[in-house]
Motif scaffolding. Structure first.
Motif, mmCIF file in Angstrom:
data_model
loop_
_atom_site.group_PDB
_atom_site.id
_atom_site.type_symbol
_atom_site.label_atom_id
_atom_site.label_comp_id
_atom_site.label_asym_id
_atom_site.label_seq_id
_atom_site.Cartn_x
_atom_site.Cartn_y
_atom_site.Cartn_z
ATOM 1 N N UNK A 1 7.625 30.643 -5.875
ATOM 2 C CA UNK A 1 8.430 30.179 -7.009
ATOM 3 C C UNK A 1 8.185 31.023 -8.256
ATOM 4 N N UNK A 2 6.931 31.371 -8.514
ATOM 5 C CA UNK A 2 6.617 32.205 -9.689
ATOM 6 C C UNK A 2 7.291 33.568 -9.551
ATOM 7 N N UNK B 1 10.541 27.994 -12.480
ATOM 8 C CA UNK B 1 9.158 28.006 -12.964
ATOM 9 C C UNK B 1 8.644 26.581 -13.179
ATOM 10 N N UNK B 2 9.515 25.700 -13.672
ATOM 11 C CA UNK B 2 9.114 24.309 -13.914
ATOM 12 C C UNK B 2 8.800 23.551 -12.631
ATOM 13 N N UNK B 3 9.267 24.019 -11.491
ATOM 14 C CA UNK B 3 8.993 23.373 -10.204
ATOM 15 C C UNK B 3 7.596 23.693 -9.652
ATOM 16 N N UNK B 4 6.917 24.644 -10.266
ATOM 17 C CA UNK B 4 5.587 25.050 -9.790
ATOM 18 C C UNK B 4 4.601 23.922 -10.070
ATOM 19 N N UNK B 5 3.917 23.478 -9.023
ATOM 20 C CA UNK B 5 2.979 22.354 -9.148
ATOM 21 C C UNK B 5 1.655 22.764 -9.780
ATOM 22 N N UNK C 1 -0.667 28.528 -12.428
ATOM 23 C CA UNK C 1 0.392 29.465 -12.057
ATOM 24 C C UNK C 1 1.633 29.210 -12.910
ATOM 25 N N UNK C 2 1.990 27.940 -13.064
ATOM 26 C CA UNK C 2 3.181 27.601 -13.854
ATOM 27 C C UNK C 2 3.066 28.111 -15.291
ATOM 28 N N UNK D 1 7.278 36.248 -16.606
ATOM 29 C CA UNK D 1 7.503 37.518 -15.938
ATOM 30 C C UNK D 1 6.286 37.976 -15.146
ATOM 31 N N UNK D 2 5.269 37.141 -15.065
ATOM 32 C CA UNK D 2 4.063 37.481 -14.308
ATOM 33 C C UNK D 2 4.333 37.326 -12.820
ATOM 34 N N UNK D 3 4.202 38.406 -12.098
ATOM 35 C CA UNK D 3 4.258 38.309 -10.626
ATOM 36 C C UNK D 3 3.491 39.431 -10.007
#
Length: 186
Positions: free
Chosen positions: A44-45, A170-174, A178-179, A184-186
């Protein structure tokens, strides 16, 4: 963090081809985990990062560079858009993107939106296409990405600009660590 910071093409290399000899099975176990084990929060990120980069480079900067008459910068923006777009296709297919020189060829074979790779090739190689048509192709490609993000329940529909989709994904990241990393971090 290893999943987040290791380039996708390293994972693609480790899982490409056949294993001819692995008597203990240890290598095959590790390889299987790499092939199918990317944590969903990391995926997701990476999707969020690709989406915002595509919005900036393709939907915004490409047009702005053309308006300012900077054709070199416009081509760089388009190339960045195409690379981010192709890598997005791999993430939507839950696959690892290969090294950039094999990226488009490999993306063509993806079951989800693989045929959209033709749009990216056209943007990069067709010198006869007008700037207006290139802008339309960028928008069409983004529209198909947006539809797939909605289809995979990664984002609600927001309209025709990819940036809000990036923030929704991004908001779906638990995992809050990480969220809360830069989008733009990947």
């Amino acid at each position: 963090q290893d999943w987040l910071y290791t380039p996708s093409h390293y994972f693609a290399e480790a899982t490409n081809g056949e294993v001819f000899c692995d008597p203990s099975g240890e290598f095959s176990l590790i390889r299987k985990e790499i092939l199918h084990g990317m944590p969903e929060d990391v995926r997701l990120k990476k999707i969020a990062s690709k989406a915002i980069a595509m919005a900036q480079s393709g939907q915004y900067n490409f047009k702005r560079c053309l308006q300012h008459g900077d054709r070199g910068a416009a081509k760089l923006a388009l190339a960045r858009f195409a690379e981010q777009g192709a890598e997005m296709l791999f993430l939507l297919n839950r696959a690892h993107a290969p090294y950039y020189k094999w990226l488009l060829r490999a993306a063509e074979r993806l079951p989800i939106l693989g045929k959209e790779t033709l749009v990216l090739r056209t943007l990069l190689t067709d010198s006869q296409i007008s700037d207006e048509n290139k802008i339309n192709l960028v928008e069409d490609f983004c529209f198909n990405i947006e539809k797939e993000l909605v289809n995979q329940s990664l984002s609600p529909a927001f309209g025709d600009y990819l940036e809000p989709y990036a923030f929704a994904v991004n908001d779906k990241i638990k995992n809050s660590e990480i969220r809360n990393l830069h989008i733009m971090q990947d």
